[in-house]
Structure formats: structure tokens, C-alpha cells
Design a protein around this motif. Structure first.
Motif, PDB file in Angstrom:
ATOM      1  N   SER A  24      68.248  49.507  70.951  1.00 51.50           N
ATOM      2  CA  SER A  24      67.692  49.748  69.354  1.00 51.50           C
ATOM      3  C   SER A  24      68.491  49.214  68.473  1.00 51.50           C
ATOM      4  O   SER A  24      69.705  49.018  68.976  1.00 51.50           O
ATOM      5  N   PRO A  54      68.446  56.961  69.485  1.00 55.65           N
ATOM      6  CA  PRO A  54      67.840  55.787  69.190  1.00 55.65           C
ATOM      7  C   PRO A  54      66.814  55.945  68.032  1.00 55.65           C
ATOM      8  O   PRO A  54      65.970  56.939  68.020  1.00 55.65           O
ATOM      9  N   GLU A  60      63.925  54.858  67.529  1.00 53.74           N
ATOM     10  CA  GLU A  60      62.510  55.017  67.823  1.00 53.74           C
ATOM     11  C   GLU A  60      62.329  56.238  68.168  1.00 53.74           C
ATOM     12  O   GLU A  60      61.390  56.771  68.167  1.00 53.74           O
TER      13      GLU A  60
END
Ligand code: PHB
Length: 170
Positions: A75, A100, A102
Motif C-alpha cells: 500500500s 493499509p 485501502e
């Protein structure tokens, strides 16, 4: 303070076969393999559990340990949260969470904002929480566990060091 307490000593991870009470004392193993909220478990042993975050920031992958890099997808940025958890004012546990970027979508963006709220209160209130594994290890004479968790299938890694005064050693 943005100094981590986690990377100063290496963590030695046990092999999957060593997760048994011949290698790990049974009382400790029971704590390390706890599937519910550790905060709730600690609350059974104290009047008041408090969590003080001492590091909360985004970092790039080069600030993670090799184990952490291996355990999470690549990431651009990771949210890192490190806390001390106290039972009645006595330090019982260090927690390090790596998320991360995301993973921080929709409701889960709140994770960067929880402050002194114990992480477990958020995680264990989510129906979408699942766990891939718990790894057990030790670091400077302390037992450690690392859990890869998922929120709606999006991963995060939680590593917990049990400090000497924690009820896990009683
Ligand atoms: C946290 O709030 O980050 C936290 C709390 C309890 C743990 C681990 C992490 O056992």
C-alpha cells in the motif's frame, strides 16, 4: 512521541506446531488464543481498563518490519497505531495496529480517529470482522501475539505484547 516500542527487539515467532501447552504455559496460551476482545478479558481482572495511544500516524512501507510487510498487501501508506493498555493504571499490554490505507474505506475510516477508545470496541462491534490467524511469539521474555483481521475482507494486522504485570502471567 512517534518512537515505536516495537522494533527495538526482534520477535521470535513459534511454528504452527509449537502452539501447544508443552511449549507455551497453558495459562498463557489461553490468553494468547483469546478469540474475543482482549479489552473485555482485561476488564474481568480490573476495575478500569484504559488505552493511551502514543503513536498514531501514516507511514510508508519502509517503516514496517519484514513480518508486517509480508503479512499485508502493498500500500502507498499504512495507518500505524501504538497504544499502552492499563488495568487500574498498571501497564498490561502494548498494542500495534497496522492498517493499509485501502482498508480505511466507508465506516472504517473512523479507525484513524478512535483515540482512547480501545480498538476492540470498534472491531468487535462490526459484523464484518473475521480473523485469518493468530501467530504466537516472544520478545525480550514477553509473550506476543499477532492477529491478521479483516473488516469486510480488508486486512489489518494487530500485534500485542503482554507486559510482565499483565494477568496473563498469573
Ligand atoms: C488499541 O486500542 O489499539 C488496542 C487495545 C487493546 C488491545 C490491542 C490494541 O489488546
Amino acid at each position: 512521541m512517534d518512537e515505536t516500542l516495537f522494533t527495538s527487539q526482534p520477535i521470535h515467532w513459534l511454528a504452527e506446531n509449537d502452539k501447544n501447552d508443552k511449549i507455551v504455559p497453558a495459562n498463557i496460551l489461553d490468553w494468547l488464543l483469546e478469540l474475543g476482545s482482549m479489552t473485555k478479558r482485561f476488564e474481568q481482572h480490573s476495575q478500569q481498563v484504559t488505552v493511551i495511544p502514543y503513536l498514531e500516524r501514516y507511514v510508508s512501507q519502509d517503516k514496517l518490519s519484514a513480518d508486517e510487510v509480508q503479512s499485508l498487501p502493498e500500500s502507498p501508506r499504512y495507518w500505524v497505531r501504538e497504544v499502552v493498555m492499563y488495568g487500574d493504571g498498571i501497564p498490561w499490554l502494548l498494542g500495534r495496529t497496522i492498517i493499509p490505507e485501502e482498508t480505511l474505506t466507508d465506516d472504517d475510516q473512523q479507525l484513524v480517529d478512535i483515540g482512547r477508545m480501545p480498538l476492540g470496541r470498534y472491531l468487535f462491534s462490526r459484523e464484518s470482522l473475521t480473523r485469518d490467524y493468530i501467530h504466537i511469539g516472544f520478545c525480550a521474555n514477553r509473550w506476543v501475539r499477532s492477529s491478521r483481521l479483516r473488516l469486510s475482507n480488508k486486512p489489518l494486522l494487530l500485534t500485542e505484547i503482554f507486559l510482565p504485570e499483565s494477568p496473563a502471567y498469573r
